[in-house]
Design a protein around this motif. Sequence first.
Motif, PDB file in Angstrom:
ATOM      1  N   ARG A 111       0.834  -1.257   0.068  1.00 28.38           N
ATOM      2  CA  ARG A 111       0.352  -0.272   0.198  1.00 28.38           C
ATOM      3  C   ARG A 111       0.753   1.311   0.251  1.00 28.38           C
ATOM      4  NH1 ARG A 111      -4.185  -1.729   4.625  1.00 28.38           N
ATOM      5  NH2 ARG A 111      -5.164  -4.015   3.430  1.00 28.38           N
ATOM      6  N   PHE A 112       2.415   1.231   0.004  1.00 32.75           N
ATOM      7  CA  PHE A 112       2.809   2.359   0.624  1.00 32.75           C
ATOM      8  C   PHE A 112       2.911   3.570  -0.926  1.00 32.75           C
ATOM      9  CE2 PHE A 112       6.013   4.716   1.789  1.00 32.75           C
ATOM     10  CZ  PHE A 112       5.989   5.047   3.063  1.00 32.75           C
ATOM     11  N   ASP A 113       3.242   3.180  -1.830  1.00 35.16           N
ATOM     12  CA  ASP A 113       3.241   3.306  -3.086  1.00 35.16           C
ATOM     13  C   ASP A 113       1.855   4.317  -3.050  1.00 35.16           C
ATOM     14  OD1 ASP A 113       6.255   3.294  -2.998  1.00 35.16           O
ATOM     15  OD2 ASP A 113       6.106   1.962  -4.297  1.00 35.16           O
ATOM     16  N   LYS A 114       1.080   3.910  -2.881  1.00 28.48           N
ATOM     17  CA  LYS A 114       0.218   4.244  -2.940  1.00 28.48           C
ATOM     18  C   LYS A 114      -0.660   5.151  -2.715  1.00 28.48           C
ATOM     19  CE  LYS A 114      -4.486   4.535  -3.872  1.00 28.48           C
ATOM     20  NZ  LYS A 114      -5.585   5.261  -2.893  1.00 28.48           N
ATOM     21  N   LEU A 123      12.676   3.553   6.812  1.00 25.48           N
ATOM     22  CA  LEU A 123      10.024   3.418   6.295  1.00 25.48           C
ATOM     23  C   LEU A 123      10.935   3.350   4.482  1.00 25.48           C
ATOM     24  CD1 LEU A 123       9.255   6.101   9.385  1.00 25.48           C
ATOM     25  CD2 LEU A 123       8.787   4.085   8.920  1.00 25.48           C
ATOM     26  N   TRP A 124      11.387   3.998   3.797  1.00 25.24           N
ATOM     27  CA  TRP A 124      11.703   4.665   3.003  1.00 25.24           C
ATOM     28  C   TRP A 124      11.748   2.939   1.769  1.00 25.24           C
ATOM     29  CZ3 TRP A 124       9.463   6.933  -0.441  1.00 25.24           C
ATOM     30  CH2 TRP A 124       9.135   8.574  -0.218  1.00 25.24           C
ATOM     31  N   THR A 125      12.078   2.003   2.579  1.00 24.98           N
ATOM     32  CA  THR A 125      12.546   0.510   1.826  1.00 24.98           C
ATOM     33  C   THR A 125      11.503  -0.269   2.314  1.00 24.98           C
ATOM     34  OG1 THR A 125      12.630  -0.530   4.491  1.00 24.98           O
ATOM     35  CG2 THR A 125      14.652   0.536   3.233  1.00 24.98           C
ATOM     36  N   LEU A 126       9.567   0.443   2.385  1.00 20.36           N
ATOM     37  CA  LEU A 126       8.578  -0.124   3.000  1.00 20.36           C
ATOM     38  C   LEU A 126       8.432   0.733   0.815  1.00 20.36           C
ATOM     39  CD1 LEU A 126       6.595   0.587   6.287  1.00 20.36           C
ATOM     40  CD2 LEU A 126       7.040  -1.095   4.809  1.00 20.36           C
ATOM     41  N   SER A 127       8.612   1.227   0.815  1.00 19.04           N
ATOM     42  CA  SER A 127       8.285   1.806  -1.207  1.00 19.04           C
ATOM     43  C   SER A 127       8.541   0.883  -2.001  1.00 19.04           C
ATOM     44  CB  SER A 127       8.984   3.140  -1.351  1.00 19.04           C
ATOM     45  OG  SER A 127       8.590   3.358  -2.834  1.00 19.04           O
ATOM     46  N   SER A 166      15.514   0.742  -3.303  1.00 22.32           N
ATOM     47  CA  SER A 166      16.426   0.521  -3.444  1.00 22.32           C
ATOM     48  C   SER A 166      17.647   1.489  -3.447  1.00 22.32           C
ATOM     49  CB  SER A 166      16.953  -0.162  -4.877  1.00 22.32           C
ATOM     50  OG  SER A 166      16.154   0.460  -6.315  1.00 22.32           O
ATOM     51  N   PHE A 167      16.671   2.884  -2.998  1.00 24.31           N
ATOM     52  CA  PHE A 167      17.755   3.839  -3.488  1.00 24.31           C
ATOM     53  C   PHE A 167      18.020   4.267  -2.096  1.00 24.31           C
ATOM     54  CE2 PHE A 167      15.155   4.566  -7.260  1.00 24.31           C
ATOM     55  CZ  PHE A 167      16.564   5.013  -8.223  1.00 24.31           C
ATOM     56  N   ALA A 168      16.995   3.810  -1.299  1.00 22.42           N
ATOM     57  CA  ALA A 168      17.694   3.795   0.117  1.00 22.42           C
ATOM     58  C   ALA A 168      18.164   3.279   1.186  1.00 22.42           C
ATOM     59  CB  ALA A 168      15.590   3.742   1.112  1.00 22.42           C
ATOM     60  N   ARG A 169      17.838   1.681   0.362  1.00 23.59           N
ATOM     61  CA  ARG A 169      19.462   0.829   1.410  1.00 23.59           C
ATOM     62  C   ARG A 169      20.660   1.301   0.559  1.00 23.59           C
ATOM     63  NH1 ARG A 169      16.908  -3.711  -2.343  1.00 23.59           N
ATOM     64  NH2 ARG A 169      18.431  -4.159  -2.935  1.00 23.59           N
ATOM     65  N   LEU A 223      15.627 -10.448 -18.268  1.00 24.09           N
ATOM     66  CA  LEU A 223      15.578  -9.869 -16.916  1.00 24.09           C
ATOM     67  C   LEU A 223      14.420  -9.947 -16.259  1.00 24.09           C
ATOM     68  CD1 LEU A 223      15.810  -6.202 -19.350  1.00 24.09           C
ATOM     69  CD2 LEU A 223      17.601  -7.544 -17.420  1.00 24.09           C
ATOM     70  N   GLN A 224      14.482 -10.806 -15.149  1.00 23.63           N
ATOM     71  CA  GLN A 224      13.694 -11.430 -14.214  1.00 23.63           C
ATOM     72  C   GLN A 224      13.631 -10.607 -12.470  1.00 23.63           C
ATOM     73  OE1 GLN A 224      11.295 -12.972 -15.975  1.00 23.63           O
ATOM     74  NE2 GLN A 224      10.989 -14.702 -14.528  1.00 23.63           N
ATOM     75  N   HIS A 225      14.815  -9.540 -12.671  1.00 26.97           N
ATOM     76  CA  HIS A 225      14.701  -8.503 -11.714  1.00 26.97           C
ATOM     77  C   HIS A 225      13.528  -7.790 -11.444  1.00 26.97           C
ATOM     78  CE1 HIS A 225      18.214  -9.028 -14.164  1.00 26.97           C
ATOM     79  NE2 HIS A 225      19.028  -8.768 -12.951  1.00 26.97           N
ATOM     80  N   SER A 226      13.405  -8.145 -10.256  1.00 20.85           N
ATOM     81  CA  SER A 226      12.146  -7.667  -9.476  1.00 20.85           C
ATOM     82  C   SER A 226      12.354  -5.925  -9.167  1.00 20.85           C
ATOM     83  CB  SER A 226      11.907  -7.337  -8.071  1.00 20.85           C
ATOM     84  OG  SER A 226      11.676  -9.585  -7.974  1.00 20.85           O
ATOM     85  N   HIS A 227      13.699  -4.769  -8.991  1.00 24.59           N
ATOM     86  CA  HIS A 227      13.284  -3.816  -8.764  1.00 24.59           C
ATOM     87  C   HIS A 227      13.808  -3.173 -10.285  1.00 24.59           C
ATOM     88  CE1 HIS A 227      13.759  -4.287  -4.666  1.00 24.59           C
ATOM     89  NE2 HIS A 227      14.337  -4.876  -4.500  1.00 24.59           N
TER      90      HIS A 227
END
Length: 662
Positions: free
Chosen positions: A168-171, A207-211, A216-219, A515-519
Motif C-alpha cells: 500500500r505504501f507507494d499508492k 521507512l523508505w524501504t517499504l516503498s 533500492s535507493f534507500a538501501r 531480465l527477471q529482476h524485481s527492482h
Amino acid sequence: MENPPISPIEDINSAIQTHNPFSNAGIVKEQDIWGKGFPDVPTLNAYASDTVFQAIELVRNSQSSQDKVTSIAITAQYGVGKTHLLSRIRHRLEREGGALFVYAGVNNYTDLNLVKYQFQQTLADSLSKTGSQGVMQWQEVAAAMANEGFKTINPNAPTLSPQELVNRFDKVSASWSAKNKSLMNTLTNQVLRTKSNVDPYILRAILWTLSETQASFARQWLSGHELANSNADILGLPNPTKTSQDREAEALKNIQQILNLVSYYNPVVICFDEIDVKNNSTDDGLPTEFVIANLVKILHDTLENSELGRGVVILTVMMPDTWADKVNIIPGGTPDRISKYTLRKPIDLKPLSGDSMVELVSLWLKEFYEARSLTPPNPLYPFEESELRKYGKNKLTVREALKWCAENFKVDEDTLPKDPFERFELAFKNESEVDLGDYLEEKHNSLIVDALRFGFQTLKGQTLDGETETGESLKEVKVEDVTEVEPKSKNQGWINFKVIGKEKDKIFKIGVAVLQHSHGLSVGAGMLRLIDYKKFDITRGCLVRSKEKTIRKNWDSFGYLNKLVQELGGEWVYLKAEEIRPLIDLHSIYQKRDRYKLNEEQVLDFSKPLTTKNPLLREILSAPSGEIDEETIQGDELLNDFLNPSSIEDTDDSDDLGELFN
C-alpha cells in the motif's frame, strides 16, 4: 501409511551414474547462507547452535543493560563445518523468526583500512535479505516502526503486516503528493515521538524501504553510498560528496544508529566468518584477525551503553590456532569481549562420528532420491551402513566426509542403454524429474540465459519456417551464430548474447536480455543497453521476462520499453515455465554429457527436434508484433484496483495516515 514400492534398480543406478550430489558439496559459500542451503545434520555440533540460541534469548529478555550485548567465539579446523553452523542458525531464524541475521564474510573485505565502512555495507546488504516474514529484514523493521507511529495517532489502530504496508505504501504516498503533503515527513515525525537520540535521516531511510519504487535507493543510502541528487531529493536525505576516508570516519556512528534502531524491535545476530584471511592487512601492517577483533570490541563497548531493546549477539568464527596464538593474547580486554557469553572460552566444533556420518549421508541421499521420485532399496544405497560407520570413526571433517562420498558414489554395473539416442532419452527423462524450485525467480536469471544460449546453439545452420504460437511469422529464418555482446565494458553483461542470422536474405542481429529482476533500477539498466542498437551492433532488441513481472509506468524502463517496441522494432517475449524448462534440461544434459556417455555432437543433434519446435526460441526469432500488452504495464489505475483502499478524503495528516489501514 504404507511405504512406497522400491523403484526399479536400473532407474536408481542410472540416476547415480548421471548425477553425483556430493560433487563440490563440501565447499560452502556465502550464497549457501542466504539461499536454500544444504541438508543439515541437526545433531552435529548441536551444542554450539543451542548456545547461540540461548544467547539470543538472554539479550532479548534480560532487564540488565550489561547483558544486552553479548558475544561468542567459535573455533574449528578447516572443513569441520563452521559455515554449515552459521547456515543452520540463519535458516532456523528464517523459518521460526526470533532475530535478524547479519553475515559478514571477512574474505570479502578488500581494504581493511575501511573496515567500518565495509561493515556498514555488509550490514545494509544483510538486512536487505528476506527474513522470517517473507519480506526484506529492513522492511520487517520499517513495518514495526510504522505501526508504532500509527499507534501514536490512534492507540486502537490495527497492526499491519510488512507485506500489507509494502503493497500500500507507494499508492498512499502518491495520493499525499497529489494533495501537496508528505506522507514520509508525517510518518517520520510520529515515529520520532517514541524515540530519543535517533538519527531522523536513518529512521527516514529505513521507512523508505517499504516503498517498492524507492527501496533500492534507500538501501544504497543506508549502506553509505552516494545517490544521484534527484533520488536523494525524492527521499529527503542528505547526499554530500565524500571520500572513502570520510565515509570510514562516519561509518561507526551510522552502524551504531542502525543497530540501535533495528535491535529495538528484534535481536540481531552478527556473524564474522573467516577472520583468518592471510592476504590482507592495514597500511600499518595490522592483520585481518586483529582488525576484526578490534571491531568486535568497539561494537561491544559502544553498543552496550546504548538503549537497546532486544539486544545483539556477535559471533566470531576462526581457527583454534588463531584464537590461541593471536586473538586471545590481544591486550585491553579484547578476548573477553569476543567471547563474553562463554566467559572467554570459545566453542570448539567437533568432527564427525560414525553416527553423524550415517546421518549426514542419509540426509543428502534423501534429497537426491526425492527430487527424482525414486525409492532406493535402503536410504543409504549405494553405500553400506557398516562402511560409513567405520569410515566415520576417523574423526573426519564434514568436507572430508563429503569428498569421500563424492569419490565413492557409484555402482559397478553399466545400466545405461547401448544406443546413444536411448541414452539421450533417458537423460532427458532424468533431468526433467529434477526439482529445480521456482526457476523463474530472479536468482535463476543466469540459468535461463544459459538454457536459451544453448537452445540457439543447437539451431545453428537450421532454417525455420511457419508461425509461432502467437501467430507471428517465421519466413526462411536461418540461425548462423550465437555470440557475446561487445563492448563488454559498456554492456556489463546486461544483454546476455546476440543471435546472428538471416531472414530470407536480410541479416538480423538480435540482442537477447533476460531480465527477471524485481527492482526497477535493475530492469532499467538492462533496458537502457537493449535500446542502444548502434553501440552494441544489434538490429533488434529482445527483452525476455515473465508476463507476471509487470513493469511500472513510473520506472525508467517503461519509457525504454516503449522505445524498444514502438520505435526500434524490438519486442518483449514472455518467459513461460513450460517453454524454458525443456531448454534447461537439454543444457543440463550437455553439461553432464560425459556421465551419460554422449559426445557434444550427439547432444546437439538429438536436441534439434526439440529446439526447432520450442515456442520460446521461435518467438524470439519471429518478426515482432510492435505492440505492448497493457496487462504487463502496472500503472496507477491497475494498482488502485488491486489495493482497493477506501476512498481518500482530503483531511488532516492524522486522518490521512489511516489510509494505510483501509
